[in-house]
Design an enzyme around this catalytic site. Structure first.
Site, PDB file in Angstrom:
ATOM      1  N   ASP A 293       0.881  -1.153   0.000  1.00  0.00           N
ATOM      2  CA  ASP A 293       0.000   0.000   0.000  1.00  0.00           C
ATOM      3  C   ASP A 293       0.928   1.215   0.000  1.00  0.00           C
ATOM      4  O   ASP A 293       2.110   1.110   0.352  1.00  0.00           O
ATOM      5  CB  ASP A 293      -0.942   0.010   1.211  1.00  0.00           C
TER       6      ASP A 293
HETATM    7  C1  BGC Z   1      -4.855   3.367  -0.077  1.00  0.00           C
HETATM    8  C2  BGC Z   1      -4.886   2.368  -1.205  1.00  0.00           C
HETATM    9  C3  BGC Z   1      -4.692   3.082  -2.512  1.00  0.00           C
HETATM   10  C4  BGC Z   1      -3.360   3.837  -2.469  1.00  0.00           C
HETATM   11  C5  BGC Z   1      -3.039   4.595  -3.736  1.00  0.00           C
HETATM   12  C6  BGC Z   1      -3.604   4.245  -0.121  1.00  0.00           C
HETATM   13  O1  BGC Z   1      -3.698   5.279   0.794  1.00  0.00           O
HETATM   14  O2  BGC Z   1      -4.923   2.701   1.162  1.00  0.00           O
HETATM   15  O3  BGC Z   1      -6.100   1.653  -1.190  1.00  0.00           O
HETATM   16  O4  BGC Z   1      -4.734   2.169  -3.565  1.00  0.00           O
HETATM   17  O5  BGC Z   1      -3.414   4.781  -1.411  1.00  0.00           O
HETATM   18  O6  BGC Z   1      -3.853   5.714  -3.879  1.00  0.00           O
END
Ligand code: BGC
Length: 747
Positions: A264
């Site tokens: 993530d």
């Molecule tokens: C989120 C993810 C997301 C990523 C990219 C993170 O803060 O938890 O689900 O895909 O950001 O935007």
């Protein structure tokens, strides 16, 4: 243009490899992919290999230009393709050609109980990715709905592992048949937003295996997802983006996942763990890489120069890197280097139709006293539409899943179209304030005057349609914060009470990704749960209210009467939610004391009646389920050096008849329980379902196969799934609290 360049680049690599064999239509065969990987690997320098393991911009991983290996582009996910960002910041690029189809949120998809729609959704989304030059869509999310306070529940598929598993597989297949990878998230135990970056989840291995992992397992072993995203939180003290148990032991060894593990954004925390514990691609470790003033910022990622240096010094063997690179190349060969990819399309009529089909089947009719719904589409009555959600955009907020839709039909627009002869007046009623990610802003409007104006409008109308619920602002249904209570926000409870007092002809429609309390429930005759429905939201809602569509959605979550009726909150202890300090103020820990009794499993086992049960949803017609029966098939296999294994398949049959006077669909649900079990069991668990469409008077027989594999529990001591012998109760009905019973036996 970018698409064209990528295709040429991959064609170069292919011709350089002298490929002459006939290929399947939509991708390279596994055999060819492995051959290509073997050919590419020795041509890569150490430097080039390390670069393949981390970002080069907010959403991309570099290729190897020298060898014609294109970049790998990712996008959020999971309800549509997110608008384009600048290379290196969280600012949108301001493109005019990136407006997408906003599909309904995944809670809505789950409410359809329709795997075919999950496939259509995935397929259309994959085509939108192709058009936008995206190789990986960051979704779907399959974290289990543990508490109604979780700000991201709307991005997930509800509280039941079987339902989420059944829907995630066709979604993945739909996306990936386009040569676009899904990145199933957030693996694992990311069940809240509060302290999401550090909370250490203590959960029994049984609850992990039975509740929190099945949808991920199905995504890997049945859906064959090509990538998976680790979660921010910790498990067994280790961050999940480089967690040995989750990534190496379970995902890669046990489930034989052959794709790439992506962090993530900012989920990596140190080089050694990132190197050894199953991570393949590091993204988002710090933001604004180049503009932060650090030279070659992306190279400084944990899997960047520090990793390279550790390999050069012999501290980490190169084979550790090679294992990651092979996975990244496999992901690229399946997507960005797939020469059979089609150009895709964005915001097409077909995609809008798919979004509408899902939205229509997702809406759940919770209450309909005296058949107040459907309303006559030719009505000339005075209708007061009240509530901010009748006009508020629900796509452009909520965190990383926010979308820039090509269009979004509001409920008010939909209603005006559906009731062309009615005299419709609109009053806002309450104000939620501006949508701000990570912050709460009070509305600048005088809420008292909004309240009074709405009550006056209601009193003056023949009928009120109240459109409220949550929104996608911070501490509502939004990333990075949880809700503060089960109540509807912004004074809606008081407003509904008051409106019902001045005009009892009130139909209520709620837009949310979560359950909420309904203290006024006895005072309103109709309640419609509408979720976040994307571009076609207003159209779908109006279609249901005017009877153009007969509602068939079923709740993928339980609605508790009070927050304390939910398993997690019944304990009333911070250690159960949202966690307590763990050594210092930057670390937290949490214990899932409710264990396997999540959602309806808790309500049913503890005898705590929910307001609306999991699996519940009304129709404008009525159905009768009868003639329950089953037949048993037993098969025994004996493998060399292994004990004999007997599997039972119970073929359960029931007749379902439309006994009303309009066409509609019913979801026949099969739950299993075991009263005399040696271990604690949930009173019942969903193990099968089938959605059937029936014309008035029509009757069909549904057949649902129940394998004994699904009746096992996870034994922590044996560290394995165990099938108990004896009687099992089978509950067949149209919700978790409305069923008939029979029993089957395993010898
Ligand atoms: C989120 C993810 C997301 C990523 C990219 C993170 O803060 O938890 O689900 O895909 O950001 O935007």
């Amino acid at each position: 243009m970018k698409n064209a360049l990528l295709v040429i680049a991959s064609a170069l690599v292919l011709s350089a490899c002298g490929d002459k064999t006939p290929q399947p239509q939509n991708g390279l065969s596994d055999e060819v992919i492995e051959q290509r990987i073997n050919e590419i690997m020795p041509q890569l320098s150490l430097d080039e290999k390390v670069k393949l393991c981390h970002a080069q911009s907010k959403f991309s991983v570099p290729g190897v230009a020298r060898l014609g290996i294109p970049e790998l582009w990712m996008s959020d996910g999971p309800h549509g393709v997110r608008a384009e960002f600048e290379w290196d910041t969280w600012n949108y690029a301001g493109w005019t050609n990136d407006s997408c189809t906003a599909f309904p949120a995944l809670t809505a998809l789950a409410s359809t109980f329709n795997p075919n729609l999950a496939h259509d959704f995935g397929h259309a989304l994959g085509e939108e990715c192709l058009y936008r030059g995206k190789n990986v869509i960051l979704g779907p999310g399959v974290n289990i709905y543990r508490t109604p306070l979780n700000g991201r529940n709307f991005e997930y598929m509800g509280e039941d592992p079987f339902l989420a598993s059944t829907l995630v597989v066709p979604y993945i297949k739909g996306v990936q048949e386009n040569g676009v990878a899904t990145c199933v998230k957030h693996y694992a135990l990311n069940n809240q937003e509060v302290w999401r970056g550090n909370v250490d989840v203590e959960v029994s291995e049984r609850a992990l295996r039975e509740i929190y992992l099945p949808a991920f397992k199905a995504a890997v072993t049945e859906g064959h997802t090509w990538s998976i995203m680790g979660s921010y939180n910790r498990y067994l003290g280790q961050h999940c983006c480089h967690n040995k148990t989750l990534l190496v032991d379970i995902l890669k060894d046990e489930w034989q996942f052959d794709g790439a593990v992506v962090t993530d954004w900012g989920g990596a925390h140190n080089t050694q763990e990132a190197a050894y514990n199953g991570l393949d691609i590091e993204m988002g470790t710090w933001t604004n890489g180049l503009t932060a003033g650090t030279r070659n910022a992306y190279d400084n990622y944990y899997l960047g120069v520090p990793f390279l240096n550790a390999i050069k010094s012999g501290e980490i063997p190169e084979s550790v890197l090679d294992e990651k690179v092979r996975r990244v190349l496999r992901l690229m060969l399946r997507t960005s280097m797939n020469p059979y990819r089609k150009p895709g399309s964005l915001g097409s009529e077909e995609h809008c139709q798919t979004a509408l089909n899902v939205a229509r089947e997702a809406i759940v009719l919770l209450k309909n006293d005296n058949h107040i719904l459907p309303l006559d589409p030719n009505t000339t009555k005075k209708i007061a539409v009240i509530g901010e959600n009748a006009t508020r955009s629900m796509c452009k907020a909520g965190g990383s899943s926010e979308l820039k839709p090509k269009f979004e039909i509001s409920p008010l627009e939909g209603l005006k179209k559906a009731f062309p002869n009615a005299n419709i007046t609109y009053s806002m009623g309450y104000a939620g304030g501006p949508s701000m990610y990570g912050r709460v802003f009070p509305p600048s409007i005088n809420t008292d005057s909004l309240f009074k104006a709405a009550v006056a409008t209601a009193a003056d109308a023949d009928l009120v349609i109240f459109v409220g619920g949550l929104n996608k602002s911070h501490q509502q249904d939004c990333e990075d914060g949880d809700r503060q209570s089960l109540d509807l926000p912004f004074g809606q409870n008081e407003l509904i009470e008051k409106i019902a007092e001045v005009n009892p002809n009130i139909v209520t429609v709620f837009i949310s990704g979560n359950a909420y309390a309904m203290p006024w429930i006895e005072k309103v005759p109709a309640i419609v749960q509408a979720w976040y429905l994307g571009s076609e939201a207003g159209q779908a809602i109006a279609d249901v209210l005017c009877g153009e569509v007969n509602p068939s959605g079923k709740l993928p979550i339980s609605f508790p009467v009070r927050l304390e009726d939910n398993a997690v909150h019944s304990f009333g202890e911070d250690i159960v939610y949202p966690g307590v300090e763990d050594g210092n103020q930057w670390l937290h820990k949490e214990t899932y004391k409710e264990d396997i009794l999540v959602g309806y499993r808790w309500h049913d086992t503890k005898g705590i009646k929910p307001l609306f049960a999991f699996g519940y949803g009304l129709s404008y017609t009525s159905f009768e389920i009868s003639n329950l029966d089953y037949s048993t098939m037993k098969s025994t296999i004996k493998k060399l050096n292994q004990p004999e294994k007997t599997t039972y398949v119970f073929r359960i049959t029931a007749k379902v008849k439309n006994t009303g006077d309009c066409s509609g669909s019913e979801v026949v649900q099969v739950y299993v329980g075991k009263k005399d079990s040696n271990v604690e069991r949930a009173a019942k668990e969903l193990k099968g379902f089938q959605k059937v469409f029936l014309n008035p008077g029509e009757e069909k027989t549904v057949e649902i196969n129940l394998s004994s594999e699904k009746m096992k529990y996870f034994d922590v001591d044996q560290h394995d799934w165990v099938l108990e012998s004896g009687d099992y109760e089978i509950y067949i009905g149209n919700s978790s609290d409305n069923f008939q019973e029979m029993s089957v036996r395993i010898d």
